[in-house]
Write a protein that holds these residues in place. Structure first.
Motif, PDB file in Angstrom:
ATOM      1  N   PRO A  43       0.606  -0.905  -0.100  1.00 56.64           N
ATOM      2  CA  PRO A  43      -0.435   0.194  -0.265  1.00 56.64           C
ATOM      3  C   PRO A  43       0.938   0.912  -0.006  1.00 56.64           C
ATOM      4  CG  PRO A  43      -0.139  -1.293   2.366  1.00 56.64           C
ATOM      5  CD  PRO A  43       1.314  -2.112   1.088  1.00 56.64           C
ATOM      6  N   PHE A  44       0.372   2.569  -0.526  1.00 56.96           N
ATOM      7  CA  PHE A  44       0.919   3.589  -0.662  1.00 56.96           C
ATOM      8  C   PHE A  44       0.193   4.518  -0.073  1.00 56.96           C
ATOM      9  CE2 PHE A  44       1.775   7.708  -3.081  1.00 56.96           C
ATOM     10  CZ  PHE A  44       3.633   8.229  -2.508  1.00 56.96           C
ATOM     11  N   SER A  45      -1.150   4.878   0.175  1.00 60.73           N
ATOM     12  CA  SER A  45      -1.762   5.930   0.658  1.00 60.73           C
ATOM     13  C   SER A  45      -3.723   5.780   1.061  1.00 60.73           C
ATOM     14  CB  SER A  45      -1.722   7.036   0.146  1.00 60.73           C
ATOM     15  OG  SER A  45      -1.964   7.361  -0.901  1.00 60.73           O
ATOM     16  N   PRO A 169      -6.509   1.406   0.474  1.00 63.27           N
ATOM     17  CA  PRO A 169      -5.137   2.245  -0.349  1.00 63.27           C
ATOM     18  C   PRO A 169      -5.028   2.144  -1.808  1.00 63.27           C
ATOM     19  CG  PRO A 169      -4.708   0.385   0.579  1.00 63.27           C
ATOM     20  CD  PRO A 169      -6.336   0.029   1.057  1.00 63.27           C
ATOM     21  N   ASP A 170      -4.757   3.082  -2.275  1.00 61.02           N
ATOM     22  CA  ASP A 170      -4.255   2.905  -3.537  1.00 61.02           C
ATOM     23  C   ASP A 170      -1.942   2.321  -3.578  1.00 61.02           C
ATOM     24  OD1 ASP A 170      -2.230   4.774  -2.119  1.00 61.02           O
ATOM     25  OD2 ASP A 170      -2.013   6.127  -4.514  1.00 61.02           O
ATOM     26  N   GLY A 171      -1.656   1.667  -4.867  1.00 57.51           N
ATOM     27  CA  GLY A 171      -0.186   0.832  -4.038  1.00 57.51           C
ATOM     28  C   GLY A 171       0.652   0.570  -5.045  1.00 57.51           C
ATOM     29  N   CYS A 172       1.401  -0.305  -4.956  1.00 56.47           N
ATOM     30  CA  CYS A 172       2.625  -0.366  -6.168  1.00 56.47           C
ATOM     31  C   CYS A 172       2.993  -1.818  -5.946  1.00 56.47           C
ATOM     32  CB  CYS A 172       3.632   0.265  -5.449  1.00 56.47           C
ATOM     33  SG  CYS A 172       4.492   0.611  -4.278  1.00 56.47           S
ATOM     34  N   ALA A 173       3.210  -2.209  -7.015  1.00 57.16           N
ATOM     35  CA  ALA A 173       3.610  -3.464  -7.011  1.00 57.16           C
ATOM     36  C   ALA A 173       5.357  -3.846  -7.354  1.00 57.16           C
ATOM     37  CB  ALA A 173       2.983  -5.097  -7.055  1.00 57.16           C
ATOM     38  N   ALA A 174       5.653  -5.299  -7.334  1.00 58.75           N
ATOM     39  CA  ALA A 174       7.360  -5.432  -8.120  1.00 58.75           C
ATOM     40  C   ALA A 174       6.502  -6.090  -9.524  1.00 58.75           C
ATOM     41  CB  ALA A 174       7.911  -5.833  -7.523  1.00 58.75           C
ATOM     42  N   LEU A 175       6.713  -6.214 -10.689  1.00 57.98           N
ATOM     43  CA  LEU A 175       6.580  -7.175 -11.820  1.00 57.98           C
ATOM     44  C   LEU A 175       7.673  -8.134 -11.539  1.00 57.98           C
ATOM     45  CD1 LEU A 175       4.929  -3.918 -12.848  1.00 57.98           C
ATOM     46  CD2 LEU A 175       5.623  -5.322 -15.091  1.00 57.98           C
ATOM     47  N   LYS A 176       6.691  -9.067 -11.739  1.00 60.30           N
ATOM     48  CA  LYS A 176       7.264 -10.997 -12.332  1.00 60.30           C
ATOM     49  C   LYS A 176       7.790 -11.046 -13.326  1.00 60.30           C
ATOM     50  CE  LYS A 176       4.176 -14.391 -10.909  1.00 60.30           C
ATOM     51  NZ  LYS A 176       3.757 -14.874 -11.025  1.00 60.30           N
ATOM     52  N   GLY A 177       9.195 -11.411 -12.911  1.00 65.35           N
ATOM     53  CA  GLY A 177       9.505 -11.381 -13.786  1.00 65.35           C
ATOM     54  C   GLY A 177      10.754  -9.640 -14.295  1.00 65.35           C
ATOM     55  N   ALA A 178      10.664  -8.885 -13.440  1.00 60.14           N
ATOM     56  CA  ALA A 178      11.347  -7.400 -12.992  1.00 60.14           C
ATOM     57  C   ALA A 178      12.929  -7.800 -13.438  1.00 60.14           C
ATOM     58  CB  ALA A 178      11.221  -6.404 -12.327  1.00 60.14           C
ATOM     59  N   PRO A 179      13.713  -7.129 -15.008  1.00 59.52           N
ATOM     60  CA  PRO A 179      14.750  -6.836 -15.477  1.00 59.52           C
ATOM     61  C   PRO A 179      16.407  -6.367 -14.041  1.00 59.52           C
ATOM     62  CG  PRO A 179      13.414  -4.912 -16.502  1.00 59.52           C
ATOM     63  CD  PRO A 179      12.544  -5.755 -15.779  1.00 59.52           C
ATOM     64  N   HIS A 180      14.923  -5.933 -12.930  1.00 55.49           N
ATOM     65  CA  HIS A 180      16.148  -5.117 -11.542  1.00 55.49           C
ATOM     66  C   HIS A 180      15.463  -5.633 -10.635  1.00 55.49           C
ATOM     67  CE1 HIS A 180      17.122  -2.493 -15.305  1.00 55.49           C
ATOM     68  NE2 HIS A 180      18.033  -2.846 -15.322  1.00 55.49           N
ATOM     69  N   ARG A 206      -2.491  13.497   1.327  1.00 53.86           N
ATOM     70  CA  ARG A 206      -2.602  11.903   1.307  1.00 53.86           C
ATOM     71  C   ARG A 206      -2.678  12.118   2.558  1.00 53.86           C
ATOM     72  NH1 ARG A 206      -2.144   8.975  -3.922  1.00 53.86           N
ATOM     73  NH2 ARG A 206      -2.479   9.833  -4.753  1.00 53.86           N
ATOM     74  N   ARG A 207      -3.276  10.482   2.973  1.00 53.70           N
ATOM     75  CA  ARG A 207      -3.341   9.754   4.925  1.00 53.70           C
ATOM     76  C   ARG A 207      -2.287   8.678   4.650  1.00 53.70           C
ATOM     77  NH1 ARG A 207      -7.558  10.009   8.385  1.00 53.70           N
ATOM     78  NH2 ARG A 207      -9.465  11.582   7.168  1.00 53.70           N
ATOM     79  N   PRO A 208      -1.019   8.753   5.015  1.00 56.17           N
ATOM     80  CA  PRO A 208      -0.266   7.226   5.400  1.00 56.17           C
ATOM     81  C   PRO A 208      -1.120   5.946   5.498  1.00 56.17           C
ATOM     82  CG  PRO A 208      -0.047   8.848   7.461  1.00 56.17           C
ATOM     83  CD  PRO A 208      -0.700  10.058   6.059  1.00 56.17           C
TER      84      PRO A 208
END
Length: 256
Positions: A43-45, A169-180, A206-208
Motif C-alpha cells: 500500500p502507498f496511501s 489504499p492505492d499501491g505499488c507492486a514489483a513485476l514478476k520477471g522484472a529486469p531489476h 494524502r493519508r499515510p
C-alpha cells in the motif's frame, strides 16, 4: 518495467499473477487494515471515498449519505466516472454496495445507473470540475482529490457519507520477471518509508498507511469516520461480474 505504481489495490489484486510477492522492509509499521494478505502489493496511501457537492446549488445537508445519491432530485446531476476505467470510481461503486447492503446488490446498481440518466464521465479527473462548474450538483471522488481542489479554490464541499465509506489504499507492486528485481524491492521500501509517508500527509493531501505516522491535524481521525467492512479480495474477485451488471443497467437506461 520493474514496478507498477499507483491505482487502487483491487486492480493490483485482480492482476496478482503479474506481480512478485514481496514483504517490504517496514511491513510491521503498516496499519493492519492496509496490508496485502499475500504481499502481492504494497500500500502507498489511504484514500477515503467522499461525496462532494456544489454548495451554491445543493446544501451539504441534502447530501449526507450514499442513499441520497439514489434520490430522484439528483437524477442526471451526479458526476461519476466510468468504473471500468477509473479505479477510484470502481472503489466508490463497491463502497456504495457495502453501505447499502440491506438492499439487493443488483437493485442498487440499477437504481444508481438509472439516476445517472445516461451521463457517465470518461475519467475521474472530470468529476470535481463538473461539480464546481454547476454542471453537476453532486459527485463521488477521493478525499485527497477533493482536498486538493478545495485548497486550489474550487467551490465544492466535501462530505463523509453517514452510512459509511471505505479507506482503500492505492499501491505499488514489483513485476514478476522484472529486469531489476532488487531495485523494484528498494522502491517498495522507499514508498512506505517513514520520510515519504510523512510527506504524504504534510504536502500531498494524502493519508499515510503507516501506524507510526499521524494524518494531517486538519483531517478527522479514521476512528471518527464511519467505515464499511470493505473486502479488497471480494471486490477484486467480483470486479468483472459487478462491471457486467453495471454495464447492463447503464445500457438499458441509455436505450430507454
Amino acid at each position: 518495467a520493474d514496478v507498477m505504481f499507483g491505482g487502487g489495490v483491487e486492480s493490483l489484486q485482480s492482476y496478482s499473477g503479474c506481480f512478485a510477492p514481496y514483504s517490504c522492509q517496514d511491513a510491521a509499521q503498516i496499519a493492519a487494515q492496509y496490508r496485502s494478505p499475500d504481499d502481492v502489493w504494497t500500500p502507498f496511501s489511504s484514500l477515503p471515498v467522499v461525496l462532494i457537492c456544489n454548495p451554491k446549488l445543493l446544501s451539504s445537508e441534502s447530501l449526507q449519505s450514499w442513499a441520497d445519491l439514489l434520490s430522484p432530485e439528483l437524477r442526471g446531476k451526479i458526476a461519476f466516472a466510468d468504473p471500468s476505467v477509473s479505479g477510484s470510481s470502481y472503489t466508490g461503486l463497491v463502497t456504495m454496495l457495502y453501505a447499502l447492503s440491506e438492499e439487493e446488490q443488483d437493485a442498487v446498481l440499477q437504481r444508481f445507473a438509472e439516476n445517472l440518466d445516461g451521463k457517465l464521465l470518461s475519467g475521474s479527473g472530470e468529476i470535481v470540475s463538473s461539480v464546481a462548474s454547476g454542471e453537476s450538483l453532486a459527485g463521488i471522488t477521493l478525499e485527497e482529490t477533493a482536498r486538493k481542489r478545495i485548497a486550489a479554490g474550487d467551490g465544492i464541499a466535501m462530505v463523509y457519507p453517514a452510512d459509511g465509506t471505505s479507506c482503500v489504499p492505492d499501491g505499488c507492486a514489483a513485476l514478476k520477471g522484472a529486469p531489476h528485481p532488487d531495485n523494484a524491492k528498494l522502491f517498495l521500501d522507499f514508498a512506505v518509508s517513514y520520510d515519504v509517508q510523512q510527506l504524504l500527509q504534510s504536502d500531498f493531501y494524502r493519508r499515510p498507511v503507516r501506524s507510526d505516522v499521524s494524518p494531517a491535524s486538519k483531517l478527522p481521525e479514521l476512528s471518527a469516520i464511519r467505515q464499511v467492512a470493505y473486502d479488497v479480495s471480494w471486490a477484486s474477485e467480483h470486479r468483472e461480474a459487478i462491471l457486467m451488471s453495471w454495464a447492463f443497467y447503464l445500457g438499458t437506461e441509455a436505450e430507454q
